[in-house]
Each structure stands twice: as C-alpha cells, then as structure tokens.
Design a protein around this motif. Structure first.
Motif, short mmCIF file in Angstrom:
data_model
loop_
_atom_site.label_atom_id
_atom_site.label_comp_id
_atom_site.label_asym_id
_atom_site.label_seq_id
_atom_site.Cartn_x
_atom_site.Cartn_y
_atom_site.Cartn_z
N ARG A 1 1.26 -1.31 0.09
CA ARG A 1 -0.43 0.06 -0.07
C ARG A 1 0.45 1.30 0.17
NH1 ARG A 1 -0.99 3.45 3.74
NH2 ARG A 1 -0.21 2.35 4.67
N ARG A 2 1.64 1.47 0.76
CA ARG A 2 2.95 2.49 0.67
C ARG A 2 3.27 2.43 -0.16
NH1 ARG A 2 3.36 0.47 6.49
NH2 ARG A 2 5.55 -0.47 5.73
N ARG A 3 4.09 1.47 -0.78
CA ARG A 3 4.55 1.22 -2.23
C ARG A 3 3.91 2.41 -3.85
NH1 ARG A 3 5.22 -2.24 -6.18
NH2 ARG A 3 4.47 -3.73 -4.54
N LEU A 4 2.45 1.83 -2.99
CA LEU A 4 1.72 2.19 -4.28
C LEU A 4 1.10 3.60 -4.72
CD1 LEU A 4 -0.32 -1.30 -5.10
CD2 LEU A 4 1.42 -0.05 -6.62
N THR A 5 0.49 3.60 -2.91
CA THR A 5 0.28 4.80 -2.58
C THR A 5 0.35 6.19 -4.13
OG1 THR A 5 -0.32 4.74 -0.92
CG2 THR A 5 -0.24 7.16 -0.88
N PRO A 6 1.55 6.43 -4.24
CA PRO A 6 1.99 7.89 -4.61
C PRO A 6 2.12 7.82 -6.36
CG PRO A 6 4.13 7.07 -3.35
CD PRO A 6 3.52 6.00 -3.77
N GLY A 7 1.68 6.15 -6.70
CA GLY A 7 1.10 6.96 -8.38
C GLY A 7 -0.43 6.22 -8.79
N ILE A 8 -1.31 6.48 -8.27
CA ILE A 8 -2.78 6.51 -7.59
C ILE A 8 -3.23 7.44 -8.52
CG2 ILE A 8 -4.66 5.86 -6.40
CD1 ILE A 8 -3.29 3.37 -6.83
N VAL A 9 -2.80 8.84 -7.89
CA VAL A 9 -3.30 10.08 -8.89
C VAL A 9 -2.92 9.98 -9.84
CG1 VAL A 9 -1.22 11.27 -7.95
CG2 VAL A 9 -3.59 12.16 -7.87
N ASP A 10 -2.03 9.22 -10.43
CA ASP A 10 -1.08 9.51 -12.01
C ASP A 10 -1.46 9.15 -12.76
OD1 ASP A 10 1.30 11.32 -10.59
OD2 ASP A 10 2.31 9.27 -10.93
N SER A 11 -2.59 8.19 -12.36
CA SER A 11 -3.25 6.90 -13.20
C SER A 11 -5.14 8.06 -13.68
CB SER A 11 -3.99 5.83 -13.15
OG SER A 11 -4.14 6.35 -11.42
N GLU B 1 -5.09 11.58 -15.15
CA GLU B 1 -5.26 12.29 -15.62
C GLU B 1 -6.58 13.50 -15.78
OE1 GLU B 1 -3.50 12.11 -18.93
OE2 GLU B 1 -1.53 11.11 -18.23
N GLY B 2 -6.18 14.91 -15.73
CA GLY B 2 -7.21 16.10 -15.15
C GLY B 2 -8.22 15.93 -14.18
N GLU B 3 -7.95 14.93 -13.81
CA GLU B 3 -9.01 15.42 -12.45
C GLU B 3 -8.38 16.19 -11.07
OE1 GLU B 3 -11.38 11.99 -11.65
OE2 GLU B 3 -11.84 11.08 -13.71
N PRO B 4 -9.26 16.29 -10.22
CA PRO B 4 -8.53 17.10 -9.07
C PRO B 4 -7.69 16.73 -8.47
CG PRO B 4 -10.78 17.43 -9.18
CD PRO B 4 -10.55 17.06 -10.15
N ARG B 5 -6.98 16.56 -7.72
CA ARG B 5 -5.89 15.98 -6.69
C ARG B 5 -6.20 16.27 -5.39
NH1 ARG B 5 -0.47 14.29 -8.59
NH2 ARG B 5 -1.07 14.53 -10.92
N GLU B 6 -6.51 14.84 -4.38
CA GLU B 6 -7.39 15.51 -3.45
C GLU B 6 -6.17 14.61 -1.97
OE1 GLU B 6 -11.10 15.07 -2.55
OE2 GLU B 6 -11.67 15.73 -4.56
N LEU B 7 -6.84 15.06 -0.71
CA LEU B 7 -6.01 14.33 0.56
C LEU B 7 -5.07 13.01 -0.13
CD1 LEU B 7 -8.44 15.50 2.71
CD2 LEU B 7 -6.81 17.29 2.58
N GLU B 8 -4.08 13.20 0.14
CA GLU B 8 -3.51 11.96 0.10
C GLU B 8 -3.97 10.44 0.71
OE1 GLU B 8 0.97 9.17 1.25
OE2 GLU B 8 -0.18 11.63 1.53
N SER B 9 -4.75 10.79 1.18
CA SER B 9 -6.27 9.88 2.23
C SER B 9 -6.85 8.56 0.81
CB SER B 9 -6.94 10.18 3.62
OG SER B 9 -7.94 11.44 2.49
N ARG B 10 -7.25 9.42 -0.04
CA ARG B 10 -7.78 9.05 -1.47
C ARG B 10 -6.95 8.44 -1.80
NH1 ARG B 10 -12.91 6.71 -2.83
NH2 ARG B 10 -13.19 8.26 -5.39
N SER B 11 -5.80 8.17 -1.84
CA SER B 11 -4.67 7.37 -3.21
C SER B 11 -4.80 6.78 -2.06
CB SER B 11 -2.99 8.04 -3.04
OG SER B 11 -3.49 8.83 -4.09
N ARG B 12 -4.53 6.51 -0.89
CA ARG B 12 -3.87 6.01 0.58
C ARG B 12 -5.49 4.56 0.16
NH1 ARG B 12 -2.54 9.85 3.94
NH2 ARG B 12 -3.95 9.26 5.18
#
Length: 810
Positions: A493-503, A505-516
């Motif tokens: 989970r910790r390794r995957l979290t940073p790359g989630i938002v990159d998939s 594109e074009g959507e607003p960046r939310e809190l890191e909790s969504r990626s986690r």
C-alpha cells in the motif's frame, strides 16, 4: 440439431435486422433477476424454480417484433414501415436475459449439512488438479486411481468414526459402565433385557453407521437425478481446436458434463465400503472373544467363513472403485448394473450375516476397556499419508511430462496442488470425525475426562487426542501467515500510494487519504495470489504434526497430557492445555461448519463470504467421491448450451453470453460445448473472471494456459474486463502473446478520483462487483456485436484492443 432457417434474401446484409440477445450469468452468492436486469418487473421465460431464464416484463414479447424465418425472429421491415426504428433499436441494444442458477447451490437451511461432507468435496477437487500432461500418459491413470483410493478411505474413515461413537463409546463402554449409564434412560435397551449382552448391544448400535451409509447413498442418488441427469443438445459439439499435444480440451468433450455412469459405479463402491466397515467392526469384536484359547469351535469356524466373505467383498469394492475412470469422449448413459445393484446388496447381506453372528449367545463375553479394532484409525492415517505421498510423486512426474507452454510457470505449487489438497482432505476428515468422537465422549462422561484415569469410560482412541493436540499449533501457522500477509499488504500500500493519482489525469488532486484508500484495496486484492504459499505451509505443517501425533500415540499409548506428566518445566502444562484446547476446537469446528452453512444459505452477504471456495468445489463433477456435494455445473452448463443452440438455430441472430465471476466460468464451459456453427454466432464477455487467476493455476489440465489459448482461438469474439482492485478476477491471457486482444484492463476503479462538477460525491471503489457501471462494459459489448456482424458478412475484423490506460503498477 437441424438448421431450419431459410437463406438470407439477396441484397440484405446478414446480421441486419437480426435479433441480438445478451445472456447474463451471475456469479457467487446469486443475484435476483430484478438486480441483473435492472427492472423490478421480470418474468421467467423458461426453466424452473431451481434454475431459469428471466426477462424484463417489457421484453417478454420482444421476439414477436421479428419475423421472416419459419418460427424465427428476424425483423420484417417490409411489413410495417413504422417497425423499422424498433428493429434498429433491437439491433443496437440486445434483448437482455438473466440466467439465475443460485438455487442450484443454495436454498433451505438444511443444505448446510452438506458442509459436513467438506472432506469429500476437497478430495474430489484433488482429481481435477492433476497436471496438464497428455491424456495417454500412464501417470494419468495412476493419479486418478490414487485419488479415488483416498476418497474411498475417507468414506471408511467416516463410517469408522460413526462406529467409534455408536458401537464403542455408547454400546461397548458407556452401556457397560454403571457410572456412565446412570441417569441416561435412553440407554435402557442396552443395559437390560435381551439386548444387554455385548454382541447384541453392538448389533443394535450398528444401526446408526448403517443408517448413515444409507443416508449418504440416498442423498447421492437423489442429487444424481436432479443434477447429473441433464441431457446434451441433440447436435454433439464439433471438433475443437487441439492443444499442443494434439488433444482436444477436456471441457470441449461431449461427455464431460454427463458422468452418470461413473457416479453410479462409485456410489455403489462407497456404499458397499460403508456397510463392510460396519460388518468388519462387528466381526472384529466377536473374533476377539471367539479366538481366545479354549473358545467354542462353532462360532470360530463361522467367524473364519465370514472373514473370507468380507475379504471378498472388500476386494470387489476396490475393483469397482479403481477399475474404470470417466468417459468423456461421448455422453455415456449406460449403467453398470452389476456394480450398481449387486455389490451394495451383497455388502448388505454380508452385514446381516455378521450381525447374526455377533448376536449369537456368548454367556462368558465380557467387554474390555475399548472396543477391539480401534487401532484402525492409526492404520487409516498411515494409509492416507502413503497415498498422498504417491499422488505427489505421480503429480511431479506428470508435471514434468506436460507439453511446453501448458503451464507457463503459473501452476500452483508446481503441479503438486492436487497432492496437497488430497492430504488436507484427509486432515479435515480426521478433524471432523475426531471432533465428534471427543465431544460425545465428554458428553457421556460428564464427571471425568475420557482417556484419563478415574473416568467412567476409557474414551476414544488415543490417536484422536494427539490429533486434537496439534490443531492449536496448526492454527498458529495460519495466524503467522496472516500476520506476514498483512505486513506485506501494508508495504505494498505504501509503495502504490504515490502512483495512484497519476492514473487519473485531468482530475483534481485530493487528499492523500484517497490514494491510500485505493492503494489499500489493490494491495489486499493481491493477497489472493498468495494462496499457494498458504496451502503449501499448511500442508507441510500438517505432515510434520500428523507424523508427530502418530509417533506420540504409538510410543506412549496415552493422551498428550498424561504422556507429558514426567517432562521437565512447563511442558506438562502446555501439553495438557493444547490437548484440552484442541479437543474443544475439534468439536467446535463441526458446530461452526453447520452454523456457517445455515447463515450462508439464509444471508446473501454471508454466502458471498464463504461461497467462493464452495462454488469452486461444487463446480466440478463427482469424479472421485460420489458422496461429495452435487455438481451444479452439470445442470447449468447444459442449460446455457441449450439456450444458445436454440436461439441461434431459430433466429439466426447474434448472442453475447455475459458472465461475471463464477458465471464467467460457466459461460466459458458452455461455449466450449457448442458446435462450430453455433460458436461462430456467439460472443463471450467475461468480467471479474477467475478463469486464469484461480482455475488456470489450480486446475491446469482444464483451464491452464494451453486450454484458454485454444478457447481464445476458437471463439472469434471474446473480451475480458478486469480491475486491480478485484481480489478474484484478473486477465485470462496473462503473459500470453496477443492477450490484449482478449483482455481489457486494468479498468479504473474508482471511476473518478475526486469530486468534480459532474460527480460531486466520491465514487465508490467497486472491486469485484458492478462491472456494468463502467462505460467499458457497454463499449465492449457493442464491439462484440459489431464483430459478429462483420463475421456474418464474411469479412474478418479482428477485435480492436482497448486504448491503454495509465494505471498503478500491478
């Protein structure tokens, strides 16, 4: 099945105006027709309460909008110009039908009792886990015979456990002990009167295991009529694309889902084995008295004659159980009447003669502490261990002989999954039977501890107490594995979290909790792939602990607690604790299985939790154990095959069979059974499919890379949708060249990362469900129908791969 369709009129493109049907097949846990069709008003158009096909009420007469074929359903555009838009809509959007099969595996809560036959089902699974070696390899025959012998030993173990409870604990020990029989009025017939002698008590108690055997026979016969008597379509399947070795895929063979003959023969053998086990128990007890020095010569001579009769019965039973395997090349409706009727009848006659012999008056017969012959449990454990080892050796040879590419390195446990599962079936059988014996002994001797000095009865065999003592240790292995898996999931989970938002594109960046949150679901979904490691760990622990239990029981002759009394330090207390805890766990497992089963059949959510492995187990025909729960696919696959054949033959229209989860396995199996002409008019759409991730890895001979590759080449239109968040489904052509022509994914899940003006609320993480909510579903379904149109015109149009999507690392 004759094709009565007239030729398509000249100038009219084939496929134009022809009706399209979407045949929906649900997965584990079942779904109502209303949920599948998205309409509260549905009607059943064919089938019964057990399994049927449903439509929306508005679509019940949809076929009447089509005409042109005699009895067919093609659109007649010249009859009414106003009908053209309706026909166009029918062409663009298929008529949805829902095949509901959940009642094949669920129903009233009494079906929860099938869970008590879990060891039989697991043993049957071992048969289908054989490696993908050529069918003509000698090891295939050896493997099948060894698995059938393991299955037969489980029937003997179950019957022996029933004899242990009814004959040994109740009739032999408790009825002969004044302390134990005190206050138990139901023991009255065994403690006084004509039945009070030891032999007659045993004969009366023998009605319990004999009735259990008769119940199993009746259940197997009843479900055989309900499930395995389905008939194939009149037209047999045509030749399928061969595997690398030149053989046809097993699931494409016409007789694969019609195993009446083998089940009938195995049912007779296992019924005879159960009755002969009861007879052998009675004869062993009587022989312990008759063969003593100075005994009566007449009972001794009769006992020797009965020994020869029972030996002949056992030989005939073994011969019937191992002589013939499955006949899959053609549906085989014949019945081996000698094996099916004569063998069980002869075994029943031998039991009756033995009962008369055991009930013969023996005035000086005095019961010993335990019923003679209880050492059979140790011999059964040794036999089952030897058979599992032989299966492992045979599986290794078969795995080495498999053609290149038949496993592609993805087979679970290197082809040894069947051996591990066979051993676990024996362990489950030992736990369930030992648990019942332990709990009955504790209930009978409420004032003491069975097996410990000072108790009212001697209790069950010592081996059962040792087997109970190893259960807490085995559970520690499972807990340790679960902790390691949780740690691995946290790191992923910790390794995957940073790359989630990159998939996204074009959507607003939310809190890191969504990626986690998304990364956690993906990480936990991956744990399904760790199942082979868990099974291997439990198997190794079972072998070591089982061997230790056998050695401890043989060396000491005492339960673990008393045997460790002279050990140093806290070891005696530890031994006593694990013995008591294990004894309760053995009994609790029986109660837990029944409770889980009752809840699963009443509560759909609970059923989805425990139903995954259950539906996998009951998907396969009863090829090794006839008393296993019935195979629902032997009803469902012919149902789907009949529907696809009749629709395409009557209408000439296009059909998309759309399967989710376990429904995708049923859909693929049904498509395999189609003849080439019908298969050319059918498209296959699967989603959340365990075809490769579960079935391909654990059942390589039927669903391995080679069979799935052959199916993809045989079916011109097949698309499979999958997500990273799905713990069950995955790509079906993983690692295969050209797999992108079948697999589309991983799909985005959730569909939207954050809040947008169009989607102001957070999108849910769908995981294994609601694939229809993804726009890719409608896109791929439309593409499949268009592909069928192009094939009907005679122009090749390869399936267009989906556009690549940016996604987190898998």
């Amino acid at each position: 099945m004759p094709d009565n369709r007239p030729a398509t009129p000249a100038g009219q493109r084939r496929g134009q105006g022809e009706p399209a049907l979407e045949l929906l097949v649900h997965g584990v846990g079942g779904t109502t027709p209303q949920e599948m069709l998205g309409d509260p008003r549905t009607v059943r158009v064919t089938g019964d309460d057990t399994a049927g096909i449903h439509r929306r009420a508005d679509d019940a007469d949809a076929e009447s909008r089509f005409g042109g074929y005699s009895g067919g359903l093609t659109a007649d555009r010249s009859a009414d110009p106003l009908a053209e838009p309706s026909a166009d809509r029918a062409r663009q959007r298929p008529i949805p039908e829902a095949y509901c099969w959940s009642n094949l595996t669920s129903g009233n809560s009494a079906r929860a009792l099938w869970l008590l036959l879990l060891p039989f089902m697991v043993a049957n699974l071992a048969h289908w886990m054989r490696p993908a070696a050529p069918a003509h390899h000698r090891g295939q025959r050896v493997y099948d015979v060894l698995v059938r012998l393991v299955a037969l030993s489980l029937t003997v173990l179950l019957t022996a456990a029933a004899c242990e409870v009814a004959l040994d604990l109740v009739a032999w020990q408790c009825a002969a002990s004044e302390r134990c029989a005190r206050g138990k009025s139901w023991l009255g017939p065994l403690t006084g009167g004509w039945w009070a002698s030891p032999g007659r008590r045993l004969v009366l108690a023998a009605l319990v295991p004999a009735a259990l055997t008769a119940l199993l026979w009746w259940l197997s016969h009843r479900t055989w009529s309900a499930y395995e008597s389905a008939s194939p379509p009149p037209r047999p399947p045509g030749p399928a694309r061969p595997l690398p070795g030149g053989e046809r895929p097993a699931l494409s063979l016409p007789g694969f889902w019609y195993g009446r003959r083998l089940v009938s023969r195995l049912r007779a053998a296992h019924t005879a084995a159960g009755l002969l086990t009861v007879a052998t128990t009675l004869l062993t007890a009587a022989a312990s008295h008759d063969l003593r020095p100075g005994g009566d010569a007449a009972p001794e001579a009769l006992g020797r004659a009965l020994t020869a009769v029972l030996a002949a019965g056992w030989a005939a039973t073994l011969l019937v159980a191992v002589r013939k395997g499955r006949t899959e090349s053609e549906p085989d409706e014949r019945i081996d009447r000698w094996a099916s009727k004569v063998l069980p009848g002869a075994a029943l006659g031998a039991l009756a003669l033995t009962a008369v012999h055991a009930a013969w008056p023996r005035p000086d017969w005095t019961p010993s502490a335990q019923l003679p012959g209880t050492g059979v449990f140790a011999w059964l454990a040794l036999l089952q261990g030897a058979l599992a080892a032989a299966i492992a050796v045979t599986a290794y040879v078969l795995h080495r002989a498999a053609p290149p590419g038949s496993c592609a390195g993805r087979c679970a446990m290197g082809g040894l999954g069947g051996a591990a599962v066979a051993l676990l079936a024996c362990a489950l059988g030992g736990v369930l039977t030992g648990g019942v014996a332990q709990r009955v002994a504790d209930w009978l001797d409420k004032e003491g501890t069975p097996g410990v000095a000072g108790g009212a009865i001697a209790g069950p065999p010592v081996l059962l107490s040792w087997q109970a003592a190893v259960i807490p240790v085995l559970l520690l292995v499972v807990v340790a594995f679960a902790l390691v898996a949780a740690v691995r999931a946290g790191r992923a989970r910790r390794r995957l979290t940073p790359g989630i938002v990159d998939s996204y594109e074009g959507e607003p960046r939310e809190l890191e909790s969504r990626s986690r949150q998304i990364a956690r679901v993906v990480a936990w979904a991956r744990l399904t792939d760790s199942a082979p490691v868990l099974i291997a760990s439990v198997t190794v622990a079972t072998v070591l602990l089982g061997a230790g239990a056998l050695a401890g029981a043989a060396r000491t002759g005492l339960p673990p607690g008393p045997a460790a009394a002279s050990w140093p330090g806290p070891l005696p207390a530890v031994a006593q604790t694990v013995q008591a805890l294990g004894s309760w766990l053995m009994g609790a497992m029986v109660v837990l299985l029944v409770a889980m089963g009752r809840r699963a059949y009443r509560d759909a959510a609970a059923r989805r939790t425990v139903g995954i492995l259950w539906d996998v187990g009951t998907f396969w025909p009863r090829a090794a154990h006839p008393f296993a729960p019935p195979c629902y696919a032997e009803r469902a696959v012919p149902d789907l095959t009949w529907r696809m054949c009749t629709w395409t033959a009557r209408t000439g229209g296009r059909l998309v069979i759309s399967g989710h989860s376990q429904g995708s396995v049923l859909a693929a199996a049904a498509v395999w059974q189609l003849d080439p002409d019908t298969r050319g008019r059918v498209a296959l759409l699967t989603y959340g499919s365990p075809l490769e991730r579960l079935y391909g890895r654990w059942f390589p001979s039927c669903f391995g890379p080679a069979p799935l590759r052959a199916l993809s080449e045989e079916v011109d239109c097949w698309r499979n949708l999958w997500r990273l968040t799905d713990p069950i489904g995955g790509p079906v052509m993983a690692g295969e060249e050209g797999g992108q022509e079948v697999d589309r994914g991983p799909l985005r899940d959730p569909l939207h990362y954050g809040r947008t003006p169009e989607h102001p609320l957070p999108a849910p993480i769908l995981g294994h469900g609601d694939y229809q909510a993804d726009p890719a579903f409608d896109t791929e379904r439309a593409a499949l129908l268009d592909r069928l149109d192009r094939l009907a015109e005679g122009r090749e149009a390869p399936c267009v791969p989906a556009q690549p999507e940016r996604r987190p690392e898998r």
